[in-house]
Design a protein around this motif. Sequence first.
Motif, PDB file in Angstrom:
ATOM      1  N   UNK A   5       0.846  -1.202   0.000  1.00  0.00           N
ATOM      2  CA  UNK A   5       0.000   0.000   0.000  1.00  0.00           C
ATOM      3  C   UNK A   5       0.877   1.246   0.000  1.00  0.00           C
ATOM      4  N   UNK A   6       1.946   1.214   0.758  1.00  0.00           N
ATOM      5  CA  UNK A   6       2.857   2.365   0.797  1.00  0.00           C
ATOM      6  C   UNK A   6       3.515   2.564  -0.558  1.00  0.00           C
ATOM      7  N   UNK A   7       3.895   1.481  -1.209  1.00  0.00           N
ATOM      8  CA  UNK A   7       4.467   1.600  -2.564  1.00  0.00           C
ATOM      9  C   UNK A   7       3.457   2.220  -3.521  1.00  0.00           C
ATOM     10  N   UNK A  29      -4.866  17.811   0.091  1.00  0.00           N
ATOM     11  CA  UNK A  29      -3.810  16.939  -0.404  1.00  0.00           C
ATOM     12  C   UNK A  29      -4.010  15.516   0.127  1.00  0.00           C
ATOM     13  N   UNK A  30      -4.208  15.391   1.422  1.00  0.00           N
ATOM     14  CA  UNK A  30      -4.425  14.079   2.038  1.00  0.00           C
ATOM     15  C   UNK A  30      -5.685  13.440   1.472  1.00  0.00           C
ATOM     16  N   UNK A  31      -6.746  14.214   1.364  1.00  0.00           N
ATOM     17  CA  UNK A  31      -8.014  13.694   0.855  1.00  0.00           C
ATOM     18  C   UNK A  31      -7.883  13.178  -0.577  1.00  0.00           C
ATOM     19  N   UNK A  32      -7.244  13.954  -1.439  1.00  0.00           N
ATOM     20  CA  UNK A  32      -7.090  13.550  -2.835  1.00  0.00           C
ATOM     21  C   UNK A  32      -6.260  12.274  -2.951  1.00  0.00           C
ATOM     22  N   UNK A  33      -5.158  12.210  -2.223  1.00  0.00           N
ATOM     23  CA  UNK A  33      -4.317  11.025  -2.289  1.00  0.00           C
ATOM     24  C   UNK A  33      -5.027   9.792  -1.730  1.00  0.00           C
ATOM     25  N   UNK A  34      -5.780   9.978  -0.653  1.00  0.00           N
ATOM     26  CA  UNK A  34      -6.548   8.862  -0.089  1.00  0.00           C
ATOM     27  C   UNK A  34      -7.586   8.337  -1.074  1.00  0.00           C
ATOM     28  N   UNK A  44      -9.728  -0.900   3.708  1.00  0.00           N
ATOM     29  CA  UNK A  44     -10.674  -1.023   4.819  1.00  0.00           C
ATOM     30  C   UNK A  44     -10.705   0.313   5.558  1.00  0.00           C
ATOM     31  N   UNK A  45     -11.694   0.526   6.384  1.00  0.00           N
ATOM     32  CA  UNK A  45     -11.780   1.787   7.126  1.00  0.00           C
ATOM     33  C   UNK A  45     -10.577   1.945   8.059  1.00  0.00           C
ATOM     34  N   UNK A  46     -10.090   0.838   8.595  1.00  0.00           N
ATOM     35  CA  UNK A  46      -8.911   0.882   9.460  1.00  0.00           C
ATOM     36  C   UNK A  46      -7.675   1.292   8.656  1.00  0.00           C
ATOM     37  N   UNK A  47      -7.506   0.692   7.478  1.00  0.00           N
ATOM     38  CA  UNK A  47      -6.381   1.052   6.617  1.00  0.00           C
ATOM     39  C   UNK A  47      -6.463   2.510   6.179  1.00  0.00           C
ATOM     40  N   UNK A  51      -3.535   5.188   6.833  1.00  0.00           N
ATOM     41  CA  UNK A  51      -2.930   5.907   5.720  1.00  0.00           C
ATOM     42  C   UNK A  51      -3.152   7.416   5.841  1.00  0.00           C
ATOM     43  N   UNK A  52      -4.263   7.821   6.394  1.00  0.00           N
ATOM     44  CA  UNK A  52      -4.528   9.244   6.599  1.00  0.00           C
ATOM     45  C   UNK A  52      -3.474   9.843   7.535  1.00  0.00           C
TER      46      UNK A  52
END
Length: 75
Positions: A5-7, A29-34, A44-47, A51-52
């Motif tokens: 996921x990080x990759x 920025x965070x929202x768009x990337x997510x 998943x909601x946890x992931x 990631x957020x």
Amino acid sequence: MNTSIIRQLWSIVEKSSAKILVNLDDSDLVSQLLKKLDAQCSLSSEDLQVMKVYFRSKTVLIRDIARSRLEDFFD
């Protein structure tokens, strides 16, 4: 945190418009990337939460990378 996921995240950063990444505020920025990451791998909601937090801690680095790409483009 899943390394694949990080990759994918960093791949998204590299493929995203540098101009957009530089000009978005932290929240956008965070929202768009997510959104882009979730579209690629259905998190998943946890992931998503993990990631957020990760994205928020990397916003300066993401913008530095984007600025570097812009400088390379105009050189």
